[in-house]
Design an enzyme around this catalytic site. Structure first.
Site, mmCIF file in Angstrom:
data_model
loop_
_atom_site.group_PDB
_atom_site.id
_atom_site.type_symbol
_atom_site.label_atom_id
_atom_site.label_comp_id
_atom_site.label_asym_id
_atom_site.label_seq_id
_atom_site.Cartn_x
_atom_site.Cartn_y
_atom_site.Cartn_z
ATOM 1 N N CYS A 79 0.829 -1.202 0.000
ATOM 2 C CA CYS A 79 0.000 0.000 0.000
ATOM 3 C C CYS A 79 0.869 1.260 0.000
ATOM 4 O O CYS A 79 1.442 1.613 -1.026
ATOM 5 C CB CYS A 79 -1.005 -0.056 1.152
ATOM 6 S SG CYS A 79 -2.405 1.058 0.953
ATOM 7 N N HIS A 169 -3.199 -5.256 1.342
ATOM 8 C CA HIS A 169 -2.565 -5.552 2.626
ATOM 9 C C HIS A 169 -2.587 -7.056 2.892
ATOM 10 O O HIS A 169 -3.504 -7.556 3.546
ATOM 11 C CB HIS A 169 -3.307 -4.841 3.766
ATOM 12 C CG HIS A 169 -3.166 -3.368 3.768
ATOM 13 N ND1 HIS A 169 -2.159 -2.722 4.446
ATOM 14 C CD2 HIS A 169 -3.901 -2.399 3.166
ATOM 15 C CE1 HIS A 169 -2.281 -1.413 4.272
ATOM 16 N NE2 HIS A 169 -3.330 -1.204 3.495
ATOM 17 N N GLU A 171 -0.889 -8.614 4.953
ATOM 18 C CA GLU A 171 -0.700 -8.819 6.396
ATOM 19 C C GLU A 171 -2.012 -8.779 7.168
ATOM 20 O O GLU A 171 -2.061 -9.156 8.336
ATOM 21 C CB GLU A 171 0.295 -7.793 6.952
ATOM 22 C CG GLU A 171 -0.237 -6.392 7.155
ATOM 23 C CD GLU A 171 -0.353 -5.540 5.886
ATOM 24 O OE1 GLU A 171 -0.692 -4.340 6.012
ATOM 25 O OE2 GLU A 171 -0.107 -6.057 4.775
#
Length: 189
Positions: A79, A169, A171
């Site tokens: 991002c 994202h 994660e």
């Protein structure tokens, strides 16, 4: 393997958890002395790219990190990290680290209400979950970079040498697939 995670702002803790679950040792980069430690790779998380760029300059981290990446340090930007690594930002004269041959379009899907989740193909991995939060996309990929994934005809992941960027994202999903891809294809190279 030891991976530094830029911890100035954004979703850095989530990256640390993912990397640790894959057997990597992590440490946080908050000031110049932190990059003096040996690292096998660096992760630039999501957050506010303008704020992160200002902090990187104020803390005298921008040039050393750029030099380390140019000299072969594997880098993974998600991002805002994608925006930091882009050689150019669409409709903006600011260049941050600028080591990847791409043009990024910031907040490309709109503001917070434009955030979404989807599943899509990622070259070398297969279909994975993706979370987009005020996400950019890649407007243009130069000859040095390679497209890894698209969503709705927009480029949302690319690689160049030992650099990997995603507009989403990884994660924030339950999947470690993209972090594993980074370790296997960039760090262990």
């Amino acid at each position: 393997m030891k991976i530094g995670v830029l911890a100035l702002q954004g979703a850095f803790i989530e990256h640390e958890r993912m990397l640790k679950s894959l057997g990597a040792e992590t440490f946080e980069i908050r000031q110049k002395k932190d990059i003096e430690a040996h690292m096998d790779a660096i992760v630039l998380p999501g957050g506010e790219s303008t704020v992160m760029g200002k902090l990187l300059n104020d803390l005298e981290l921008m040039d050393p990190i750029r030099d380390m990446i140019i000299n072969g340090l594997p880098a993974f930007g998600t991002c805002a990290g994608l925006i930091l690594l882009a050689e150019k930002i669409y409709n903006d004269d600011i260049v941050h680290i600028g080591t990847m041959n791409i043009i990024a379009r910031r907040n490309a899907y709109g503001r917070q209400l434009g955030s979404f989740e989807t599943n899509a193909e990622f070259s070398g991995i297969g279909e994975i979950p993706m979370t987009f939060i005020r996400a950019p996309y890649i407007e243009f990929v130069g000859e040095k970079a390679e497209v890894l994934s698209t969503v709705n005809d927009k480029i949302i992941a690319a690689k160049q040498d030992r650099q990997l960027v995603t507009a989403f994202h990884p994660e924030l999903t339950g999947s470690t697939a993209v972090h594993k891809y980074f370790i296997d294809n960039m760090v262990k190279q």
